[in-house]
Design an enzyme around this catalytic site. Structure first.
Site, PDB file in Angstrom:
ATOM      1  N   LYS A 224     -14.501  -6.016  13.410  1.00  0.00           N
ATOM      2  CA  LYS A 224     -14.875  -5.286  12.209  1.00  0.00           C
ATOM      3  C   LYS A 224     -16.178  -4.550  12.528  1.00  0.00           C
ATOM      4  CE  LYS A 224     -15.640  -5.954   7.238  1.00  0.00           C
ATOM      5  NZ  LYS A 224     -16.365  -4.699   7.189  1.00  0.00           N
ATOM      6  N   ARG A 229     -15.739   3.270   6.414  1.00  0.00           N
ATOM      7  CA  ARG A 229     -14.305   3.530   6.478  1.00  0.00           C
ATOM      8  C   ARG A 229     -14.047   4.968   6.088  1.00  0.00           C
ATOM      9  NH1 ARG A 229      -9.886   0.195   4.719  1.00  0.00           N
ATOM     10  NH2 ARG A 229      -7.964   1.175   5.500  1.00  0.00           N
ATOM     11  N   ARG A 244     -13.875   6.271   1.909  1.00  0.00           N
ATOM     12  CA  ARG A 244     -12.912   5.273   1.453  1.00  0.00           C
ATOM     13  C   ARG A 244     -12.441   5.516   0.020  1.00  0.00           C
ATOM     14  NH1 ARG A 244     -13.280  -0.091  -0.649  1.00  0.00           N
ATOM     15  NH2 ARG A 244     -15.456   0.108  -1.221  1.00  0.00           N
TER      16      ARG A 244
END
Lengths: 522, 333
Positions: A224, A229, A244
């Site tokens: 991770k 993101r 995201r």
């Protein structure tokens, strides 16, 4: 204009996210079309008006009010639009003007002629509406409404879910008539724009105990990464990089966009990468803070994508395929992408959870913040389905700090001191290193409140400085260098994990221990 | 040249001929007091001349022994060759302007004053004078206070929209609290209104003076009772929001009734969710209108935003001077 002005007031004075959502949803439910569409665009910064410059406004008010009186007032009020709205001299009884008329007229008016037009409207409005008009015309609403919050409010109005709204959001233009029609039971609008955002699939947290119920063979594992993101979409010549939540952040990352010479939609982590070295989150933050980065920053902080999924490729929607197949397609697709900007997130080898636990304990790079687990056989699903994807984060950092200041909370915490600033020792003084307002139970909140009231040294409005007596254990996810804080460090997601009623303040941590946790300097 | 009729001293505004101070900020031998707000009416003077209501209010605030002697104003009088008379100021119950006259020269010290209707006191009376002494609390052209009835309808609408959240309205104990209650009553709200203990005596006194406030109840309910209330209105001094008293209410709406609430940053700094612009001072429009109406040869400015009022006087061709008196609160609302 009245209803919109009232909404701006409610948003400005309401502290909580939920109350803001209520106010927004309430307005959007009752305002007519196309007013609510324009209002929505104005709130989320998507309304392109002529943008009245501050100089135009100053000149406008200079014709009506003595400059010295205006300067004294502005100095006192502190906000240009608010000062003008309040000071504007008018004898006429206020009317209500139509918001769409104002928006459309401003759109059709050259900047140079905006001044007299706005002045004419100000003459006809009451102060609160004058404020709304001026904020609209200058484009700086700043009432804490993101496009995301607006979409959450929209999702409260009718049957369409948030993910569905996010999916069609890009490509819609103000005043969003098809969107409102759909929310009120009409046809779902066709996706208008090229390279749209696809709602992302999210993971749920898990710990070592939770893993025992799962079959290791059914999952793949990846690191991770500590970036953000993103979704990179290139379709029909259009290229977009989305966060995201579907915000378009393309303009801030020209170095990525320039290399998106593919046809598809990729899911991955946006990072700053120098060769194989992934830079700490603070480096990425420098990039995120710039809407249009300069050459020097682009060279010193090169952005890259570490890809982990493919949603669309050369016209095919791959989301229904199981993860394993999508992963294979992603690896094939990588051949077309320049390696200095794109690579794939490594698949970690493991047979059982203990092996994975050992990997998680000793990550090869400091910026890794745990492992991600993805079921091999599940399609790509929007939202946060429970089961297919898990995040197993590394254990948080922990320090013992001393409470220094407390501030009263809002809403359900009205009257309770619930927001805390804490510090650690530097020599024989305590230097503030962060703020936290969560992590404790209601019972602990009451005890903390009592402590604050019995140990107050000074009061500054809603803030109290405290006798440095109480040690709290603070958990946080990472540490960045900071020039804004005196301590030189900034914590990520700090929260109070334990209250050490037992521990004497001199035994709290020292700033040196925190500095040792900082990423290496570049 | 004779002594000036009034002149500023460290203790406050002094009349040498009559040997008295008006609203002095330190204990003096003889004080004439315009109204009962703490920054104008202090304890410890040798003797106090004020309206009967102001004397009562001072006794409630400071106890019966607040001054060596008290003299209720019951009509014009002469002190050391100076004529003194009191005239309504429209600010709070008992508030007065003090006119000081010697021969042809008259100075009016208006204390704090307001021109909007306030059922708890007689309306402001313009008194012709050579020198008018004015406050400048809201002396900036951005302060144009709206109709208080509109502010109250905002409050009532918010109570209806969020009936489960008690509405806690901050209001100072003398004047503002009763004003808010009366405005709410005028708007037709006749349910019980809960008041914080710090307001009790002052509300009782208003009622005893024949000012109806309707059904008032002490806000001393326990947590369960507080949370069961619907559309509840609670009035409290702003300082109460920092005390544990407020913890009995679940997710209350915090409001504040003050002229300062016109400035958004002020409301946000105080964590106010429902700002109510209700003032018992003149706003810019009423202040400049009053000066124009009285048309004094000189304008003296006590406390507040003197620079802006000085500038206005300059533009109007008026003679004005700031008195720079110390001891008045920066934010007396």
């Amino acid at each position: 204009m009245k209803a919109f002005a009232r909404l701006l007031e409610r948003l400005a004075f309401t502290p909580g996210r939920n109350a803001k959502l209520d106010a927004l949803a309430d307005y959007l439910r009752h305002a007519p079309d196309p007013e609510r569409g324009y209002a929505l665009a104005a709130l989320t910064g998507e309304l392109e008006l002529g943008r009245a410059q501050p100089a135009v406004l100053r000149a406008m008010v200079g014709e009506r009010v003595d400059p010295e009186l205006f300067a004294l007032s502005y100095d006192y009020v502190g906000d240009l639009a608010e000062t003008i709205a309040l000071i504007w001299p008018t004898d006429a009884a206020p009317e209500d003007l139509d918001l769409p008329m104002i928006v459309e007229t401003l759109q059709d008016t050259p900047k140079t002629r905006a001044g007299p037009l706005i002045a004419g409207w100000l003459d006809r409005l009451a102060p609160s509406e004058r404020y709304a008009l001026l904020k609209l015309a200058t484009g700086g609403l700043r009432v804490g409404v993101s496009a995301r919050l607006a979409r959450v409010a929209l999702a409260r109005l009718g049957t369409p879910e948030l993910e569905e709204i996010e999916e069609i959001w890009h490509g819609l233009t103000p005043p969003y008539q098809p969107l409102f029609d759909w929310i009120e039971g009409g046809e779902k609008p066709e996706r208008m724009g090229l390279a749209p955002f696809r709602p992302v699939m999210l993971s749920t947290p898990i710990d070592r105990d939770g893993l025992d119920a799962l079959d290791p063979a059914a999952f793949t594992a990846e690191w991770k990464w500590d970036g953000i993101r993103v979704q990179a979409v290139a379709e029909g010549g259009e290229r977009r990089l989305y966060s995201r939540t579907g915000e378009d952040i393309s303009a801030a990352f020209p170095d990525i966009v320039a290399h998106m010479g593919f046809e598809g939609a990729l899911d991955g982590e946006l990072i700053v990468r120098r060769g194989t070295e992934v830079a700490p989150f603070g480096d990425l933050q420098k990039r995120l803070g710039r809407k249009s980065p300069g050459k020097a920053l682009l060279a010193s902080h090169p952005a890259a994508l570490r890809l982990y999924d493919v949603l669309h490729w050369q016209g095919d929607d791959l989301r229904p395929l199981p993860f394993d197949q999508r992963r294979a397609r992603l690896e094939t697709a990588m051949a077309d992408l320049p390696p200095e900007r794109f690579d794939t997130s490594e698949i970690l080898p493991f047979d059982d959870w203990d092996t994975l636990a050992a990997l998680r304990e000793a990550p090869p790079q400091a910026v890794i913040e745990g492992v991600m687990l993805k079921r091999r056989d599940t399609p790509y699903m929007a939202g946060r389905p429970k089961g297919p994807w898990f995040k197993w984060k590394r254990d948080p950092f922990i320090i013992d700090a001393v409470l220094l200041y407390a501030q009263r909370g809002h809403g359900k915490r009205s009257g309770f001191y619930s927001d805390f600033t804490f510090g650690v020792w530097e020599g024989d003084t305590l230097v503030p290193v962060g703020k936290a307002y969560s992590g404790f139970t209601d019972e602990e909140l009451r005890r903390l409140d009592r402590f604050v009231r019995n140990n107050t040294r000074e009061r500054f409005g809603p803030v109290r400085s405290l006798a440095p007596e109480l040690v709290v254990e603070v958990a946080f996810e990472g540490l960045n260098r900071s020039t804004r804080h005196k301590s030189g460090v900034a914590m990520r997601f700090p929260r109070i994990s334990r209250i050490r009623w037992d521990k004497p303040a001199p035994e709290a941590d020292r700033i040196e221990s925190l500095r040792a946790m900082l990423p290496p300097e570049d | 040249m004779p002594d000036p009729l009034l002149s500023p001293r460290p203790e406050g505004l002094y009349c040498p001929a009559g040997d008295f101070f008006i609203d002095p900020s330190r204990p003096v031998r003889r004080a004439l007091i315009t109204h009962g707000h703490a920054d104008h009416a202090r304890a410890g003077h040798g003797s106090v001349l004020a309206t009967r209501e102001t004397l009562d209010i001072m006794a409630i605030r400071y106890g019966e022994g607040f001054a060596g002697q008290r003299q209720p104003y019951d009509g014009p009088l002469t002190l050391g060759g100076v004529d003194v008379s009191f005239h309504p100021a429209g600010h709070v119950l008992g508030s007065a302007q003090i006119a000081v006259t010697r021969g042809e020269q008259r100075i009016v010290a208006s204390g704090d004053y307001a021109r909007v209707s306030n059922p708890s006191c007689a309306p402001f009376e313009p008194v012709p004078c050579d020198t008018f002494i004015t406050e400048a609390t809201f002396a900036l052209p951005v302060f144009k206070h709206p109709d208080p009835a509109d502010e109250i309808s905002k409050l009532l609408a918010s109570m209806r929209a969020a009936p489960e959240r008690a509405h806690l309205i901050g209001a100072y104990a003398l004047g503002k609290a009763q004003r808010v209650i009366m405005l709410v009553r005028e708007a037709g709200y006749d349910a019980p209104i809960y008041i914080h203990g710090a307001l009790q005596k002052m509300c009782d006194y208003h009622i005893a003076q024949g000012i109806p406030l309707g059904d008032l109840r002490p806000a001393t309910m326990d947590k369960t009772e507080a949370r069961a209330l619907r559309e509840a209105l609670v009035i409290a001094p702003p300082s109460a929001f920092a005390s544990p008293w407020v913890q009995r209410f679940a997710d209350p709406v915090i409001g504040f009734a003050s002229g300062w609430m016109q400035i958004r940053a002020r409301a946000r700094q105080r964590g106010v969710e429902l700002p109510l612009v209700i003032s018992d001072h003149v706003d810019w429009t009423d202040l400049t209108r009053t000066v124009t109406e009285i048309d004094p040869a000189e304008l003296w400015i006590t406390h507040g935003r003197e620079e802006a009022l000085m500038r206005w006087a300059e533009l109007e061709g008026r003679v004005a001077r700031p008195l720079h008196l110390v001891g008045y609160e920066e934010e007396p609302e």
